[in-house]
Design an enzyme around this catalytic site. Structure first.
Site, PDB file in Angstrom:
ATOM      1  N   GLU A 355       0.830  -1.210   0.000  1.00 22.10           N
ATOM      2  CA  GLU A 355       0.000   0.000   0.000  1.00 22.10           C
ATOM      3  C   GLU A 355       0.864   1.259   0.000  1.00 22.10           C
ATOM      4  O   GLU A 355       0.494   2.277  -0.600  1.00 22.10           O
ATOM      5  CB  GLU A 355      -0.947  -0.001   1.205  1.00 22.10           C
ATOM      6  CG  GLU A 355      -1.804  -1.255   1.354  1.00 22.10           C
ATOM      7  CD  GLU A 355      -2.442  -1.720   0.062  1.00 22.10           C
ATOM      8  OE1 GLU A 355      -2.941  -0.882  -0.713  1.00 22.10           O
ATOM      9  OE2 GLU A 355      -2.435  -2.934  -0.202  1.00 22.10           O
ATOM     10  N   TYR A 443      -1.579  -8.610 -10.745  1.00 25.41           N
ATOM     11  CA  TYR A 443      -0.441  -8.347  -9.870  1.00 25.41           C
ATOM     12  C   TYR A 443       0.838  -8.999 -10.400  1.00 25.41           C
ATOM     13  O   TYR A 443       1.842  -8.325 -10.630  1.00 25.41           O
ATOM     14  CB  TYR A 443      -0.721  -8.881  -8.458  1.00 25.41           C
ATOM     15  CG  TYR A 443      -1.838  -8.197  -7.733  1.00 25.41           C
ATOM     16  CD1 TYR A 443      -1.579  -7.278  -6.727  1.00 25.41           C
ATOM     17  CD2 TYR A 443      -3.170  -8.485  -8.031  1.00 25.41           C
ATOM     18  CE1 TYR A 443      -2.604  -6.652  -6.038  1.00 25.41           C
ATOM     19  CE2 TYR A 443      -4.200  -7.863  -7.356  1.00 25.41           C
ATOM     20  CZ  TYR A 443      -3.922  -6.951  -6.360  1.00 25.41           C
ATOM     21  OH  TYR A 443      -4.943  -6.327  -5.692  1.00 25.41           O
TER      22      TYR A 443
END
Length: 726
Positions: A355, A443
């Site tokens: 994040e 991803y």
């Protein structure tokens, strides 16, 4: 004299005739019904009132816009059936205004009956001019199963590039973006809790908007909450509070609609660094603080050395109850993380660093369409691994990468190598929820392509320099893949001369549009000191005679392994399941008690092995685990495994006993899993355990009534339909 409120008719006046709303123009983003291509959104202002008892949010939204061509007939916004629009109004802004207007909301105590939306904000009048306000006609039309289109008629004389405001008053109930939790679904069981989750197309049920990542703007908000409830948003909060229970926020950098986020509940702060603090329920705060104190600043500093200054001011983290539908969300200034991950240290580290990386890749530079989510997730994953390499060394990074690539190949086996969702540039068909495109290809295949680009330039540090320049060039904008690749070849002209984009079998176009596995994978040999013992132990259990395996395995102390090593070993055993019963029995004898004392990421994998191999002696551990878990990530996988074999009746019994402690959305998702195939006969276990006794006696009709209750699952918002961003 104060200006007449633009959504209220003056006494004795007749409403001005309004034109019927025209049909909306064709959209550029198939997931958005909006006419975003016809306007520039300068700023949005939100006035919100939280009403937890009614599970309702009341709002007043002010959109500050400019038309890009003269006399647009209508403004089309993304909305949702959960939104009830009460009024729409137009206000002409002063032509000279280059900054958003200041405004303030006033809130009054609710009287008997349904409470109205918040009153309109009071706008400052331009010096020497009269405000021009008028009501606007609007209509709401169906768009997809995840949203509606809101068409608002505009005044006919509107000129290009003339600033104006559209003001909407609404209430939102049962919105997929807004998660209301009763006190008993929190850790403290003291106060109600609410959070929003906008990625990817849920925030259109939070407020009407251009719900596309291609559009960014600054925003401000005023939020009124019940007394004693703390409110946080993905923005800077003002230190000055005008009155009890009213919170003011401002986001100075442009962000897409999906990154506007709110959380409110019994939350307390603790500083963990010079620009970071954690927020959590009081009982969780000491644990969260001890695990992250000093670490976040270390990660931010490493990221800044690689990719340039952190742009968002503060980096705070809020830990949410287990009902949070994903692991983490990169909301600017305020990362949301599920509290369940606190017990799994290595997963916590990786999730937070990921994040942090999104602060540059995803938040500052954003994919312009949901068809290219890899531009955010693949680059963030690459940056995350550069940060972990700088902080914890290459061996740990290679171990984590091996673990994730294993999962990618597992997903590929399930979907098939020709699955269209394995492309990096996925074609989003009209009506398909972009959240369904979120998968490990986004991803890990995205990461592999970025890693391949870094190898082309021959030096990770030079590639870091390129990414720093890329962020500086495109920050606070949205991009497509061609922007990244053109910038790459411009930064490395020698590679452009070598036509590296056209190398046979590794063409950039093929990376983007070919289905199947990555065209090339990274060299993970630097992690062999950590991955080799995992391979050796797995081979012992699958290739050696059983008595030799058990004897040799007893000499390997996995209690000293890293979490990712143990998880990788168990994942390999899961891939090989069902295993011979004597192997499962020996595995249980060697590891069951030890694994039961480890974190939830380890325990759920062992319990999946137990379930997939119908190993009844350890079913009591499955029951105990499900009785203690309320999060999607630790319940859904077990229920899916339980319902594929002879243990569905056991699953029904456990669900019956635990459903009251689950969030309604999670409860409905599990109901959908359990209700599949209830009418078909299943082979009973050859030696049924007493664990199964009660549920075995249930009839299909009884189970159907238990699962469906008053609502069919199809009417619910399944957690599996909610995005999985991290």
């Amino acid at each position: 004299m104060a200006a007449q409120c633009c959504c209220r008719q003056a006494p004795g006046a007749e409403a001005a005739p309004v034109r019927p709303p025209p049909e909306p123009p064709p959209a550029l983003d198939v997931a958005s019904a909006s006419s975003a291509q016809l306007f520039r959104l300068r700023h949005l202002q939100l006035g919100l009132e939280l009403r937890p008892e009614a599970r309702e949010l009341a709002g007043c939204l002010v959109l500050e816009l400019c038309a890009l061509r003269p006399a647009p007939r209508a403004l089309v916004l993304d909305a949702h059936p959960a939104l009830r629009l009460h009024s729409a109004a137009f206000r002409r802004a002063p032509a000279a205004a280059e900054t958003p207007c200041a405004f303030a909301f006033s809130f009054s105590a609710p009287g008997p009956g349904p409470a109205p939306p918040p009153p309109l904000p009071a706008f400052p009048e331009a010096p020497g001019s009269e405000p021009i306000c008028c009501p606007l006609a609007f209509r709401v039309d169906p768009f997809t199963d995840y949203g509606s289109s809101l068409t608002v008629t505009l005044p006919p004389e509107l000129q290009a590039h003339q600033p104006f405001q559209v003001i909407l008053r609404y209430t939102s109930t049962d919105a997929p973006a807004i998660w209301w939790l009763d006190p008993e679904l929190t850790y403290g069981c003291a106060k109600p809790f609410v959070f929003t989750q906008g990625h990817s197309v849920c925030n259109r049920s939070f407020f009407p908007c251009f719900d596309t990542p291609a559009v960014k703007c600054t925003y401000s908000a005023v939020v009124k909450a019940p007394s004693g409830v703390q409110v946080l948003m993905s923005a800077t909060r003002s230190a000055y509070m005008e009155e009890e229970g009213v919170f003011h926020f401002h986001m100075e950098h442009p962000v897409p609609a999906y990154l506007v986020a709110l959380v409110a509940g019994d939350l307390k702060p603790a500083d963990i660094g010079p620009r970071s603090r954690v927020w959590a329920e009081p009982c969780l705060l000491p644990t969260a603080t001890s695990k992250l104190s000093g670490a976040v600043e270390q990660w931010l500093s490493a990221a800044e050395r690689l990719y340039g200054p952190y742009m968002w001011g503060r980096y705070d983290i809020v830990f949410l109850p287990p009902s949070f539908p994903i692991v983490a969300m990169e909301n600017p200034c305020l990362t949301f993380i599920i509290s369940s991950i606190l017990e799994s240290d290595e997963f916590l580290v990786i999730d937070v660093i990921h994040e942090v990386a999104h602060s540059w890749f995803g938040n500052a530079v954003t994919n312009a369409t949901w068809e290219e989510m890899w531009l955010s997730e693949g680059l963030a994953t690459y940056a995350q691994r550069r940060i972990t390499t700088e902080t914890y060394g290459a061996a740990f990074t290679c171990l984590e990468t091996a673990f994730r690539l294993d999962a990618l190949h597992r997903q590929m086996k399930l979907l098939g190598e020709d699955s269209p969702v394995s492309k990096l540039q996925v074609k989003l068909e009209p009506g398909v929820n972009p959240s369904h495109l979120m998968n490990l290809f986004t991803y890990e295949k995205g990461y592999c392509f970025v890693y391949y680009l870094s190898q082309l330039c021959g030096d990770p540090q030079r590639f870091d320099d390129f990414l720093r320049a890329y962020v500086e060039k495109y920050k606070f904008t949205s991009v497509v893949a061609q922007d990244l690749l053109d910038s790459f070849l411009s930064f490395f002209p020698e590679l452009k001369e070598q036509s590296v984009d056209c190398r046979a079998g590794l063409e950039f176009e093929r990376w983007l549009n070919a289905t199947g596995p990555p065209l090339a994978e990274p060299d993970l040999s630097q992690g062999s000191s950590l991955t080799r013992p995992v391979e050796a132990l797995f081979q012992l259990w699958t290739a050696e005679p059983l008595d030799q395996a058990a004897a040799s395995a007893s000499a390997i102390d996995i209690s000293k392994w890293r979490t990712f090593q143990t998880a990788l070993f168990l994942d390999r055993l899961l891939d090989g399941s069902p295993l011979p019963q004597e192997v499962v029995m020996s595995l249980s004898k060697c590891y069951s008690s030890l694994l039961d004392s480890m974190n939830a990421e380890i325990r759920i994998r062992w319990l999946q092995i137990v379930v997939r191999n119908d190993y009844y002696p350890d079913l009591h551990r499955v029951r105990r685990f499900l009785e203690s878990q309320m999060s999607r990530m630790y319940t859904i996988p077990l229920y899916e495994d339980l319902c594929t074999g002879a243990l569905k009746s056991f699953a029904l019994e456990v669900f019956y006993q635990t459903q009251g402690r689950l969030h309604p959305n999670l409860r409905r998702a599990i109901q959908q899993i359990l209700s599949q195939g209830l009418g078909s006969s299943t082979e009973p276990a050859s030696e049924p355990s007493t664990e199964l006794g009660k549920a075995e006696a249930d009839t299909d009709s009884d189970a159907q009534a238990l699962l469906l209750g008053d609502e069919a699952p199809s009417s619910a918002i399944s957690l599996r339909d909610v995005n999985v961003s991290a």
